[in-house]
Design an enzyme around this catalytic site. Sequence first.
Site, short mmCIF file in Angstrom:
data_model
loop_
_atom_site.label_atom_id
_atom_site.label_comp_id
_atom_site.label_asym_id
_atom_site.label_seq_id
_atom_site.Cartn_x
_atom_site.Cartn_y
_atom_site.Cartn_z
N ARG A 109 0.80 -1.24 0.00
CA ARG A 109 0.00 0.00 0.00
C ARG A 109 0.83 1.28 0.00
O ARG A 109 1.91 1.32 0.59
CB ARG A 109 -0.92 -0.01 1.23
CG ARG A 109 -1.98 -1.08 1.15
CD ARG A 109 -2.84 -1.17 2.40
NE ARG A 109 -3.93 -2.13 2.20
CZ ARG A 109 -3.78 -3.46 2.31
NH1 ARG A 109 -2.62 -3.98 2.63
NH2 ARG A 109 -4.81 -4.26 2.08
N HIS A 134 -0.87 -2.48 -4.48
CA HIS A 134 -0.27 -3.38 -5.48
C HIS A 134 -0.19 -2.79 -6.89
O HIS A 134 -0.51 -3.47 -7.87
CB HIS A 134 -1.03 -4.70 -5.51
CG HIS A 134 -0.89 -5.54 -4.26
ND1 HIS A 134 0.21 -5.48 -3.44
CD2 HIS A 134 -1.71 -6.48 -3.71
CE1 HIS A 134 0.06 -6.33 -2.43
NE2 HIS A 134 -1.11 -6.94 -2.57
N HIS A 208 3.35 -12.70 -5.45
CA HIS A 208 2.21 -12.84 -4.55
C HIS A 208 1.65 -14.27 -4.54
O HIS A 208 0.44 -14.47 -4.59
CB HIS A 208 1.13 -11.83 -4.95
CG HIS A 208 0.26 -11.38 -3.82
ND1 HIS A 208 -0.44 -12.26 -3.03
CD2 HIS A 208 -0.02 -10.15 -3.34
CE1 HIS A 208 -1.12 -11.58 -2.13
NE2 HIS A 208 -0.87 -10.30 -2.29
N TYR A 210 0.23 -17.64 -3.18
CA TYR A 210 -0.51 -18.10 -2.01
C TYR A 210 -0.15 -19.57 -1.83
O TYR A 210 -0.51 -20.40 -2.68
CB TYR A 210 -2.01 -18.01 -2.26
CG TYR A 210 -2.62 -16.63 -2.19
CD1 TYR A 210 -2.36 -15.66 -3.16
CD2 TYR A 210 -3.53 -16.30 -1.17
CE1 TYR A 210 -2.96 -14.41 -3.10
CE2 TYR A 210 -4.14 -15.06 -1.11
CZ TYR A 210 -3.85 -14.12 -2.08
OH TYR A 210 -4.45 -12.89 -2.03
N GLU A 346 5.36 -12.25 1.16
CA GLU A 346 5.74 -11.34 0.07
C GLU A 346 6.94 -10.54 0.50
O GLU A 346 6.84 -9.65 1.36
CB GLU A 346 4.57 -10.41 -0.24
CG GLU A 346 3.27 -11.11 -0.57
CD GLU A 346 2.06 -10.29 -0.15
OE1 GLU A 346 1.94 -9.12 -0.55
OE2 GLU A 346 1.22 -10.82 0.60
C1 BGC Z 1 -2.19 -7.43 1.30
C2 BGC Z 1 -3.59 -7.82 1.68
C3 BGC Z 1 -4.37 -8.00 0.43
C4 BGC Z 1 -3.71 -9.07 -0.41
C5 BGC Z 1 -4.40 -9.28 -1.72
C6 BGC Z 1 -1.61 -8.54 0.51
O1 BGC Z 1 -0.32 -8.19 0.11
O2 BGC Z 1 -1.40 -7.10 2.40
O3 BGC Z 1 -4.19 -6.84 2.51
O4 BGC Z 1 -5.69 -8.37 0.69
O5 BGC Z 1 -2.38 -8.71 -0.65
O6 BGC Z 1 -4.51 -8.11 -2.40
#
Ligand code: BGC
Length: 382
Positions: A109, A134, A208, A210, A346
């Site tokens: 952010r 992002h 990113h 998961y 991340e």
């Molecule tokens: C953020 C989360 C967000 C996620 C998907 C992460 O890097 O910190 O708050 O929901 O990414 O956008």
Amino acid sequence: MSRGMTLTILTGALLMNTLAQTGATPQLGSTTKKSFGKTPGGQPVDLYVLTNKSGAEAAITNYGVAVVSLKVPDRSGKLADVVLGYDTADGYVNDKSYFGALVGRYGNRIGHAQFVLDGKTYTLAKNNGENSLHGGIAGFNKALWTARMLPAKDGQSLELSYLSKDGEEGFPGDLKVTVTYTLTDANALKIDYSATTEKKTVVNLTNHSYFNLAGQGAGDILGHLLTIQADKFTPVDSGLIPTGELRDVRGTPFDFRKSTAIGARIDRDEEQLKLGGGYDHNFVLRRSAGVGESLAARVVEPASGRVLEVWTTEPGVQFYTGNFLDGKTVGKGGTTYPKRSAFCLETQHFPDSPNQPKFPSAVLNPGDRYHTITTYKFSTEK
Ligand code: BGC
């Protein structure tokens, strides 16, 4: 050598080549390319499948450089796909969770979606409440990258490049970005990021993915055991923007200096956990002296024995426990992904660094080269 033998070898080489082009049965120690669909503008999207010499496999698309699947062995050698994702490019076009994506120009952010460089204010789209998240509405995860298969001595490599234009999503300067993903024969996925700019700008690139080390779609990750090499983390406000404080993890649910189950403290009545809906925080990494990568985090999934170590040159890591997953997104093979069915680590510069003079700087000047490395190393334990 007889003529017959020469022909057999030649036919073999031709066959390998054809396989490489059609993406049929992947061979150990090879990279194959296949069609993955189209962008909304009708451009073809590809999927590259990197298979190392021991059979581990990473599939990466040039749409948003998403890691689509990552198959690594458990303690008995059985492969499972340990990342969330989609079956086709369409999934990534519509994705709002950044599954596997290359995030940029600024990962995480930026408060109030603005920052100042040399007295000039740059305004970004507010795509996360009042803030920018992002890279904006169409960040690097929504771009079609140019891919090139590269020879690598210790595995399979794919280089992806993208030119982010001056003013794209509000950021200054033409930014040339090149990332190289290498799936090593020792089951590591190494990501080498580099960028140069024409004008002073800010850059913060990350991946990113998961992860669920039991296999994507195999329930929640609360039993995974986590260690983070961090004595401090950056607490946030209600918009998940760091307050500027570097807080000691000691005596808090953010103390992962010793291996602890992700779920052990996640639902505690604690201000920071409530703000994040679980873990969604940047940890300040204890970096080893020198310039190379340091260990950032280690995760063990006790049932399968799979272990993930994250090594990086970056100063921070965002530990996110998939709190915003809601089970509605349809992923690979029709799987849905409920809340906390995956975690992200991340690697990054701290969130909102462009507005936080005390954080390590994310500014890139013309003539300088942005260069960071992050490696996800997979192994197993008993
Ligand atoms: C953020 C989360 C967000 C996620 C998907 C992460 O890097 O910190 O708050 O929901 O990414 O956008």
